[in-house]
Design a protein around this motif. Structure first.
Motif, short mmCIF file in Angstrom:
data_model
loop_
_atom_site.label_atom_id
_atom_site.label_comp_id
_atom_site.label_asym_id
_atom_site.label_seq_id
_atom_site.Cartn_x
_atom_site.Cartn_y
_atom_site.Cartn_z
N UNK A 38 1.22 6.37 -6.11
CA UNK A 38 2.19 6.95 -5.16
C UNK A 38 2.07 8.47 -5.07
N UNK A 39 1.57 9.10 -6.13
CA UNK A 39 1.34 10.55 -6.09
C UNK A 39 0.01 10.89 -5.42
N UNK A 40 -1.00 10.05 -5.69
CA UNK A 40 -2.35 10.35 -5.18
C UNK A 40 -2.50 9.99 -3.71
N UNK A 41 -1.82 8.94 -3.29
CA UNK A 41 -1.96 8.46 -1.90
C UNK A 41 -0.59 8.43 -1.24
N UNK A 42 -0.60 8.45 0.09
CA UNK A 42 0.66 8.32 0.81
C UNK A 42 0.51 7.26 1.88
N UNK A 43 1.47 6.34 1.93
CA UNK A 43 1.44 5.28 2.91
C UNK A 43 2.18 5.66 4.17
N UNK A 44 2.43 4.66 5.01
CA UNK A 44 3.12 4.91 6.29
C UNK A 44 4.52 5.45 6.06
N UNK A 45 5.26 4.80 5.13
CA UNK A 45 6.64 5.21 4.88
C UNK A 45 6.82 5.48 3.38
N UNK A 46 7.75 6.37 3.05
CA UNK A 46 8.14 6.66 1.67
C UNK A 46 9.60 6.25 1.48
N UNK A 47 10.12 6.48 0.28
CA UNK A 47 11.55 6.27 0.03
C UNK A 47 12.17 7.58 -0.42
N UNK A 148 4.92 -14.01 12.23
CA UNK A 148 6.33 -14.41 12.33
C UNK A 148 7.16 -13.14 12.17
N UNK A 149 8.35 -13.09 12.78
CA UNK A 149 9.16 -11.87 12.66
C UNK A 149 9.58 -11.62 11.22
N UNK A 150 9.53 -10.38 10.82
CA UNK A 150 9.90 -10.05 9.45
C UNK A 150 10.74 -8.78 9.51
N UNK A 151 12.08 -8.92 9.42
CA UNK A 151 12.94 -7.75 9.61
C UNK A 151 12.73 -6.65 8.57
N UNK A 152 12.30 -7.02 7.34
CA UNK A 152 12.14 -5.98 6.31
C UNK A 152 10.69 -5.50 6.22
N UNK A 153 9.87 -5.78 7.24
CA UNK A 153 8.46 -5.39 7.21
C UNK A 153 8.26 -3.89 6.92
N UNK A 154 8.98 -2.98 7.61
CA UNK A 154 8.73 -1.54 7.33
C UNK A 154 8.95 -1.17 5.86
N UNK A 155 9.92 -1.82 5.19
CA UNK A 155 10.15 -1.52 3.77
C UNK A 155 8.92 -1.85 2.92
N UNK A 156 8.13 -2.84 3.36
CA UNK A 156 6.96 -3.25 2.58
C UNK A 156 5.84 -2.22 2.64
N UNK A 157 5.92 -1.29 3.62
CA UNK A 157 4.85 -0.30 3.75
C UNK A 157 5.00 0.86 2.77
N UNK A 158 6.02 0.80 1.89
CA UNK A 158 6.10 1.81 0.82
C UNK A 158 5.29 1.34 -0.39
N UNK A 159 4.71 0.14 -0.29
CA UNK A 159 3.98 -0.44 -1.43
C UNK A 159 2.53 0.02 -1.45
N UNK A 160 2.02 0.29 -2.65
CA UNK A 160 0.67 0.87 -2.80
C UNK A 160 -0.44 0.06 -2.14
N UNK A 161 -0.31 -1.27 -2.08
CA UNK A 161 -1.36 -2.09 -1.46
C UNK A 161 -1.62 -1.67 -0.02
N UNK A 420 13.17 -4.15 -1.63
CA UNK A 420 14.49 -4.59 -2.09
C UNK A 420 15.02 -5.74 -1.24
N UNK A 421 14.55 -6.94 -1.58
CA UNK A 421 14.96 -8.16 -0.89
C UNK A 421 14.63 -9.30 -1.84
N UNK A 422 15.45 -10.36 -1.83
CA UNK A 422 15.31 -11.41 -2.86
C UNK A 422 13.93 -12.06 -2.90
#
Length: 513
Positions: A38-47, A148-161, A420-422
């Motif tokens: 997370x320090x070396x690379x930056x994705x589309x969105x941060x927190x 398929x629609x995924x309402x929390x998709x943008x939150x997943x773009x904070x992940x290093x993958x 942050x989703x079950x």
């Protein structure tokens, strides 16, 4: 900038338990590795400090009416550490790379979890990676099409993958591309040193688009396998942050009130049964699994062994999970004496008692805290049920491999939410999950989780999955984490309110003492 007088030396030094798995964003699979990435690379969105989405390389995004196409606008000033511009093509390359069976990423399944079009077929080797639903509309516009629609998709773009990867550099250096000297990254820091099993150092990236607002110059992660040695070094002033050893929080809180901190974390701690064909026959009996789960006195573990604000776990998803309250299970409503009586009864029905003891081995990765928990559990089982357990500890990378190859009987597991989703927890028990290390298979669980992805409100699905876990007991939830740290009072802006603990060194600063 911060309103406080800043220290002259802006170096942040912290302790990690083990050597990280990788600093390749598409390969890393552990929490301490992801912190470095997370320090070396930056994705589309941060927190931000509270876990809310804020712009990263993308300044923002739009979606179509049914949330199946997301379009991210990238900032033109984003650069790689070698001065090249970060483009939408770098994200296309990285996401295809993550899905590509040729890389065999341990986090490959995350791309499928994101519901990206054709991800499942690419991962299965049925379709070429260039068929993934991602494209660069131009250098600064990245479009993602979902199956398929995924309402929390943008939150997943904070992940290093999902972070971008430098194609030229990877093609030039192959597997060696992440070594200091070779690595090119786009985050606030560059990797300047890596001594395996000892330390890694990252320093300010002068090319980072927001470098003017970064304060910490240098971040050092020290590998210290023993938490008591780490505490001694912290107290000697060598570390700015370390984990509080199991059981020592009450004392340290008294002695160092401004430095010993505890706050809820989005992580669970559990043990997983090997239910695969190579697993012990005895664990195929649900009565045995339940008896072992019932006889674990979680109150003793959280209050006496850990003593750092952790909470007893009777559900798999932690109570800190946004938008989901795990159902109350039968086990949670019983007294420990009632649980023990039921455990004795179930084990006897399965044909085991003190005269004919159940025997198995359990493994955990080397750590004083994990050892204390394993010893406590094995003693509880011995005293109450006559069970004979052989404990085994392993170095982190060996442990991950052993567990991933189902070469165990009962193994420690822990998971910190990737978003942050079950579903980030419950998906681990999907029969196709890359981290279903016990190979639990429930067609109903698979069906509920698949339906949850497109549901307007998935909480009923998640509730039923938790009820199946409580009934089948493929895992033994032990506790839900707290972040329990010794944190030097001169560290400013640590994000204690971010339950995912996605922290970025660029947001920290050292206060003058």
């Amino acid at each position: 900038m911060t309103g406080e007088a800043l220290a002259d030396d802006q170096t942040f030094t912290y302790r990690i338990l083990d050597e990280h798995s990788s600093v390749d964003p598409q390969v890393v699979e552990d929490v301490s590795g992801a912190e470095i990435v997370r320090d070396l690379f930056e994705g589309l969105m941060n927190q931000d400090e509270d876990g809310n989405l804020v712009p990263g390389v993308a300044t923002g995004y739009t979606s179509n009416d049914d949330n199946t196409v997301y379009t991210f606008t990238l900032r033109p000033e984003a650069k790689w550490s070698n001065g090249d511009t970060v483009t939408a093509h770098d994200f296309v390359f990285a996401w295809r790379r993550a899905a590509d069976p040729a890389l065999a990423s341990p986090y490959q399944w995350f791309i499928e979890l994101m519901s990206i079009q054709n991800a499942a077929a690419i991962i299965a080797g049925e379709t070429a990676p260039d068929q993934l639903g991602v494209k660069a509309l131009d250098d600064h516009t990245f479009e993602v099409t979902l199956s398929a629609p995924l309402p929390y998709f943008p939150q997943m773009t904070t992940h290093s993958t999902t972070f971008p990867a430098p194609q030229k550099v990877i093609e030039a250096h192959g597997a060696e591309w992440t070594k200091p000297g070779n690595i090119v990254s786009n985050g606030a820091y560059v990797l300047t040193e890596h001594l395996p099993q000892e330390r890694s150092t990252r320093e300010r990236n002068a090319m980072y688009w927001d470098n003017d607002n970064t304060i910490v110059d240098k971040v050092v992660a020290l590998v210290i396998n023993d938490e008591n040695v780490a505490l001694t070094r912290y107290l000697a002033g060598e570390l700015d942050r370390t984990e509080v050893p199991a059981g020592q929080f009450p004392r340290l809180k008294k002695e160092h009130p401004g430095e010993a901190i505890s706050f809820p974390r989005l992580c669970n701690y559990y043990y997983t049964f090997n239910l695969s064909d190579s697993g012990p026959e005895v664990f195929k009996d649900v009565r045995v699994r339940k008896a072992l789960a019932l006889a674990v006195d979680r109150k003793i573990i959280v209050e006496n062994v850990m003593a750092g604000g952790q909470t007893q776990a009777y559900s798999f998803a932690p109570t800190a999970t946004a938008g989901f309250t795990p159902p109350t299970t039968e086990m949670a409503t019983m007294t420990q004496a009632e649980r023990d009586a039921m455990a004795i009864e179930l084990l006897a029905e399965a044909g085991y008692d003190k005269g004919n003891p159940l025997k198995f081995n359990m493994i955990y990765n080397t750590s004083e805290g994990h050892k204390k928990i394993a010893v406590a559990m094995s003693q509880m089982w011995k005293q109450k049920l006559g069970v004979e357990v052989e404990l085994g500890n392993m170095e982190w990378k060996v442990f991950l491999e052993t567990r991933g190859n189902q070469d165990f009987e009962l193994a420690r597991g822990a998971w910190c939410g990737d978003y942050n989703e079950a579903s980030t927890f419950l998906d681990l028990l999907d029969s196709n999950s890359g981290y279903n290390d016990g190979k639990f298979v429930s067609p109903r669980v698979d069906e509920l989780l698949a339906a949850a992805k497109t549901a307007k409100d998935a909480s009923a699905n998640y509730t039923e999955v938790e009820q199946i876990i409580a009934a089948e007991m493929p895992v033994i939830p032990i506790y839900h984490y707290a972040g329990v740290y010794m944190m030097d009072s001169d560290v400013g802006n640590w994000p204690v309110n971010n339950v995912e603990q996605n922290w970025y060194s660029k947001n920290l600063y050292k206060i003058a003492e």
